[in-house]
Each structure stands twice: as C-alpha cells, then as structure tokens.
Design an enzyme around this catalytic site. Sequence first.
Site, mmCIF file in Angstrom:
data_model
loop_
_atom_site.group_PDB
_atom_site.id
_atom_site.type_symbol
_atom_site.label_atom_id
_atom_site.label_comp_id
_atom_site.label_asym_id
_atom_site.label_seq_id
_atom_site.Cartn_x
_atom_site.Cartn_y
_atom_site.Cartn_z
ATOM 1 N N GLU A 134 0.759 -1.197 0.075
ATOM 2 C CA GLU A 134 0.046 -0.015 0.126
ATOM 3 C C GLU A 134 0.715 1.435 0.014
ATOM 4 O OE1 GLU A 134 -3.404 0.262 2.725
ATOM 5 O OE2 GLU A 134 -4.105 -1.446 1.605
ATOM 6 N N GLU A 193 -5.465 -8.430 0.442
ATOM 7 C CA GLU A 193 -5.827 -7.897 1.797
ATOM 8 C C GLU A 193 -7.355 -7.426 1.488
ATOM 9 O OE1 GLU A 193 -4.261 -4.698 4.105
ATOM 10 O OE2 GLU A 193 -2.312 -5.554 3.932
HETATM 11 C C1 NOJ Z 1 -4.062 -2.172 4.995
HETATM 12 C C2 NOJ Z 1 -2.968 -2.040 5.517
HETATM 13 O O1 NOJ Z 1 -1.946 -2.913 4.811
HETATM 14 C C3 NOJ Z 1 -2.884 -2.651 6.899
HETATM 15 O O2 NOJ Z 1 -1.732 -2.404 7.355
HETATM 16 C C4 NOJ Z 1 -3.945 -2.279 7.761
HETATM 17 O O3 NOJ Z 1 -3.998 -2.672 8.945
HETATM 18 C C5 NOJ Z 1 -5.295 -2.521 6.954
HETATM 19 N N1 NOJ Z 1 -5.310 -1.663 5.799
HETATM 20 C C6 NOJ Z 1 -6.550 -2.174 7.716
HETATM 21 O O4 NOJ Z 1 -6.571 -0.754 7.901
#
Ligand code: NOJ
Length: 449
Positions: free
Chosen positions: A167, A355
């Site tokens: 991200e 994710e």
């Molecule tokens: C994306 C991120 O990669 C992760 O670190 C985070 O905890 C989650 N989103 C939830 O917000």
Amino acid sequence: MFKREQFGDNFKWGVTISAFQNEGAPKSDGKGPSIWDTFTANTNNINNGDAIGDACDFYNRYEEDIALVRTLGLDVFRFSISWARILPYGRGKVNQAGIDFYKRVIDCCISNDLTPYVTIYHWDLPQALDDKGGWTNREIVDWFIAYLEICVKAFGDKVSNWVVMNEPMSFTGLGYFMGYHAPSRKGINHFLKAAHHTVLCMAQGGAKIRELQPHANIGVALSCSYIKPVNQLPKHRRAAKRMQAMLNRFYLEPLLGLGYPTDVMPALKIIKTFFRKGDEERMVFDFDFIGIQYYFRVVARHSYTPPVLFADEIPPRARKANLNTMNLDVYPKGIYKLLKFYSSYPQIKELIVTESGVCYPDFLVKDHVYDVRRMKYHQKMLKYIRKAQQKGINAGGYFVWTLVDNFEWKEGFEPRFGLVHVDFETQQRTIKYSGKWFQSFLSKTASTN
Ligand code: NOJ
C-alpha cells in the site's frame, strides 16, 4: 450458494499480517528502531492513547499463530519483514538474529503446509534512514534494493512469492502528505518526492528479485477504493475521476509503462521535477501479479482543496453509510467493480485480493466471539470475487486481513479485524465465529449461501 471448489484449484486462500502490527519485541535481538517505534513512543500520537507494548507478540508466538492459519484451513500466510530487524540502521551491518527469526517463521509455514508470501516493506522504515530524509531522499532506492537483496538471498531458497511493497498510497499519503501517520511529514513536495522514489523501488525491486530468482512470483499490493461521484454534475464527475486517478491509478500505471495519471490531473506533471534521466524506464516492471487491497467506498465531490486533486470525500457518517469501527463505508460490492476496472489493463496477468477485512467491536462472551457481521462481509466479498471470475476475470486469491486482532497504526488496538480474537492483557487467542466459518467453508466438502 457457492463452494470453495468453484473458485478453482489454484485459487489462493490466505491471510495477511504485518511485522509492526503483530511482532512486538521492538528491541529484541538487535532490532533497530523504526519510524513507527518512534511515532508510537509518544502515545499522544495514537487516537485513543494506546501503547503498543508487545502488540500481539508474534515474535514469541509465531508458532501458535501459524498453526492457527492451518487450523482455519487457509493455505497462504502473508507476512512482512521488518527492515530494522535485518538492518538495525537501515543499511550496513546485517543483524543475523533478525534473519534467523524470519527463517524460523518460514520453516514454521512450511511445516504447517502453508505457502509463505513475503512482503518486503510494510511501512516500518528504519529510523536511521528517516533521519536522512527517508522516502524523500533519492538514495532510498539504493538502500531499499540493498535490503531487498539481503532478504531474497537469505530466504529465497524457501520463498518464491514476494510482495515488494504494501500500500504505497497509504504510507506516502498519510505519512508524507497529511502528516497523519509516521513520519509526520506534510505537503505536496514531500509526497511527490516520496511517491516517485517508491515507484522506482517497486519496479527496481521487482527487477532485482527476477535477476536473483528467475522463477519467483513477484507482485506489489496496492490499496484501492471504489469511488463514485456524489451526483452526476460534471464538476463532481470530474472530481471522482481525479480521485480515481489518485487512489486507484497513481501507483499502478507507472509500473505498467503508462506514466503517472496526468491526463485528468495535469498539475501532477510537477512530479517530473524529481525525475532523473532514464527514470521512465526505471519505473516499469512486468509483475506476475497485482495485489489489490480493498476496504471501503468513497463518495467524491469537487472541492478547492487539496491542491492538484481538487476533490474530497463526503464523510461516510454524513451520508449514513454502513460504517465500521473506523467510520469507513463498508461496501463489499465495490470489489467486483474494482476487479472489473483493473482487468481492463491488458498488462496485468493476475489479480489477487491480497487484503480485505472489516473492523467491528467484538465481545468475548464465555469463550465465544459471535462476529456474524464480519463473517457476512467475507462471504459477500467472496461472492463478488466469484462473480468477477465468472465474467472471465483472473482473480486468483483472497487473503483476509487479518489473522489475529492487532495494532491498527494510529487507531491503536480498538479496530479489531482478526478472524481470531486477542485479549491484549493475556495474549489469549480465541477463534471467532468468522474464523470458524472459514474453517468449515474451506474444509473441502462444505458450501454456503
Ligand atoms: C491495509 C494495511 O496494509 C494494513 O496495515 C491495515 O491494518 C489495514 N489496511 C486495515 O486498515
């Protein structure tokens, strides 16, 4: 009604965690400080004042946690490496104890019959590098590639699936533009510099892995949002297009050889100030998969701030959206629209949802957490992924965020995303109802609505 088998034999069922959010042990065995250790050391930086302490103590409990992944019936375990555990000062002397830790983690995956997907960078930059400007310093490209090379050489005998970066829009947007996350830098200049260096690191990192391990499966994990304009007025539609360019295209298109999305945001051309000769080619790499990470929908409208973007979001609460603990608009159908959008790029070979998850308050009652809403969220996500597959889209996997409740960055411990509940006082793990659902769904013969 769908069954696991319908997703295909090669569909990857996984779960994702990250080093900083899970490991704890910030000073153990020679680890150096990261920007997130610095940031969280001041608990005023955390919304509810939580101290991270040992997070969920993955450093000591990795065997128990990895065994849980197997118990849930998942096949892939995605975790990240802490740069400062391998190189306490970000570069220079390698910390063998850090290498040994991740070797143990990888061996543990293999002995549980899990495929490791290893993320090289999930936001925890060594503090020593931030002291030199961090992502805004062009030298980070060399620092990053040197670190990545150490990882691939140390773990490449047992790891062939790599996620170069997690991200980038989140850590550059929140950490270098808004100053909301570590390292609390603000402004368009910081952001554009950090962004450009990040793109170079992703592409050059991919190329370096390919050179060291020709048959590796290499990807990046990009955040994305489903975006719609508040109404059909042309100014709002144009605002939504710019938002789309910023949130869904900005980090992808340069990697594919398309450059930054200046078509809808001409002002973005100032990023070229940070280019050096040859950067256009250096920004491109032929990734094996693109990981997409989806959590929420954005309703966009025209706005005079921030500059360049000239768009903002209507707060989900104000439009009575379906909110999670972080006040984000939970909208599983968005994944279908996003998969369709990304599948329109012929350069992308495979899409994996690396994710997705949802945070709701959970209550542990007599050893049970009845998180039906989270279970339904994942069921809907799967329904839409399956629908995308039926339209011929190569959606090759679903990795749940996340295994156990963990430390949600600036939000502290309050937002719980796990399939497994953690009592942060005792570190006791309890599989939630959502986790049990996965367990039965993934056991070969089960089906669901
Ligand atoms: C994306 C991120 O990669 C992760 O670190 C985070 O905890 C989650 N989103 C939830 O917000």
